[in-house]
Design a protein around this motif. Structure first.
Motif, PDB file in Angstrom:
ATOM      1  N   ARG A 179       0.845  -1.181   0.000  1.00 59.50           N
ATOM      2  CA  ARG A 179       0.000   0.000   0.000  1.00 59.50           C
ATOM      3  C   ARG A 179       0.887   1.240   0.000  1.00 59.50           C
ATOM      4  N   GLY A 180       0.369   2.322  -0.585  1.00 59.50           N
ATOM      5  CA  GLY A 180       1.097   3.586  -0.584  1.00 59.50           C
ATOM      6  C   GLY A 180       2.114   3.741  -1.689  1.00 59.50           C
ATOM      7  N   GLN A 181       2.045   2.893  -2.707  1.00 56.67           N
ATOM      8  CA  GLN A 181       2.986   3.017  -3.827  1.00 56.67           C
ATOM      9  C   GLN A 181       2.814   4.341  -4.567  1.00 56.67           C
ATOM     10  N   ASP A 182       1.554   4.712  -4.791  1.00 51.11           N
ATOM     11  CA  ASP A 182       1.251   5.858  -5.645  1.00 51.11           C
ATOM     12  C   ASP A 182       1.825   7.170  -5.110  1.00 51.11           C
ATOM     13  N   PRO A 183       1.642   7.496  -3.824  1.00 54.80           N
ATOM     14  CA  PRO A 183       2.206   8.754  -3.325  1.00 54.80           C
ATOM     15  C   PRO A 183       3.727   8.813  -3.426  1.00 54.80           C
ATOM     16  N   VAL A 184       4.393   7.697  -3.173  1.00 52.11           N
ATOM     17  CA  VAL A 184       5.863   7.688  -3.272  1.00 52.11           C
ATOM     18  C   VAL A 184       6.285   7.977  -4.707  1.00 52.11           C
ATOM     19  N   PHE A 185       5.628   7.333  -5.655  1.00 51.39           N
ATOM     20  CA  PHE A 185       5.913   7.539  -7.073  1.00 51.39           C
ATOM     21  C   PHE A 185       5.697   8.997  -7.467  1.00 51.39           C
ATOM     22  N   LEU A 186       4.562   9.567  -7.057  1.00 49.27           N
ATOM     23  CA  LEU A 186       4.244  10.940  -7.439  1.00 49.27           C
ATOM     24  C   LEU A 186       5.194  11.942  -6.797  1.00 49.27           C
ATOM     25  N   VAL A 187       5.520  11.756  -5.514  1.00 53.29           N
ATOM     26  CA  VAL A 187       6.422  12.692  -4.847  1.00 53.29           C
ATOM     27  C   VAL A 187       7.813  12.654  -5.471  1.00 53.29           C
TER      28      VAL A 187
END
Length: 305
Positions: A176-184
């Motif tokens: 979980r939480g892959q998307d925010p790390v990628f975007l940041v």
């Protein structure tokens, strides 16, 4: 020349694939490719994708054993040939048939690495055009990257492929939480992004809590650590740090998934790493809020045993 590669991960979503794929193929921008990565589906999803590919050579289908949407998207990035990359989940749709054309045209004209469109949220047949601080876009506007709301809904943006390739930006291996790390990580390489007043993305909000076991629960805290490590390295993200910290603080009110002493020790360790980031960041009030939130959460875990 392929102007935009649309990457779609699929896992057992035969009910929605036709509408989702069609929303790409109906775009007025024809110089596109749709990269479909089937993530080990056991239903009819892969067959439907192959049927689409036989009828439209802009569709490329790949199949892998089930590894999660992040690795499926990473496969799509490695295969993409477009100047820009867009992402679409198989239960979502592109709303405006001219959306990709407008986003690409503005990105190309202004030589930008990221262009953002409008997003709507769909739940139980109800459409909402505003969620949290993601409000409808009403004008063409170049914005400082620090103005991005919180690092969610990367889908509403298109990204220059060379930015991802040259900086080796990929989705991390988290449950979980892959998307925010990628975007940041993307935002950390930018100074500005452009908002285009077109309703681009229709996002189906989940009707269940996606963090439903201890492994996902731990990885979600890991994602917070990775996100804040990047955000706190640059003062231009101060506002995002403040906004996203509220999401971290709210974790004290979420369901707790800790089953063993070993899991608790791992959780405590990542909490300590997060608190160390805040201490270094230097905002005493915010550090105290995070510490208090973690203490409350740990107390709940101890009392649940």
């Amino acid at each position: 020349m392929i102007k935009i590669s649309v990457i779609m991960p699929i896992y057992n979503d035969e009910e929605n694939i036709i509408d989702s794929v069609s929303s790409v193929l109906n775009q007025s921008l024809t110089e596109i490719e749709l990269i479909c990565v089937d993530d080990g589906s056991t239903d009819n999803s892969l067959n439907l994708l192959n049927d689409f590919a036989e009828k439209d050579n802009r569709i490329r289908v790949f199949s892998q054993i089930n590894q999660g949407s992040g690795k499926a998207r990473n496969k799509g990035i490695s295969e993409a040939k477009g100047e820009y990359i867009a992402f679409l989940d198989s239960d979502d749709q592109i709303v405006d048939n001219d959306a990709l054309n407008q986003l690409y045209a503005e990105g190309k004209k202004n030589n930008l690495d990221m262009v953002s469109g409008g997003i709507q949220f769909v739940s139980k047949d109800k459409i909402n055009y505003e969620f949290s601080c993601f409000k409808p876009i009403t004008e063409l506007k170049l914005r400082p990257v620090g103005d991005y709301c919180i690092p969610w809904y990367f889908y509403k943006n298109i990204f220059r492929r060379s930015l991802l390739i040259e900086n080796n930006i990929r989705f991390p291996d988290l449950l979980r939480g892959q998307d925010p790390v990628f975007l940041v990580e993307i935002l950390s390489h930018l100074d500005y992004f452009l908002e285009v007043p077109v309703l681009y993305y229709s996002y189906v909000t989940p009707e269940y809590n996606k963090i439903d076991n201890s492994l996902k629960y731990y990885d979600y805290f890991v994602h917070f650590y990775l996100v804040f490590k990047l955000l706190m390295a640059d003062k231009k993200f101060n506002n995002i740090v403040l906004r996203y910290s509220e999401r971290l603080i709210a974790m004290k009110n979420r369901a707790i998934y800790v089953n063993t002493e070993e899991e608790l020790l791992k959780l405590l360790d990542i909490m300590d790493k997060i608190k160390s980031l805040y201490v270094t960041y230097g905002n005493v009030n915010l550090t105290n809020k995070i510490t208090s939130s973690f203490e409350e959460l740990i107390s709940k875990i101890e009392n649940s045993k």
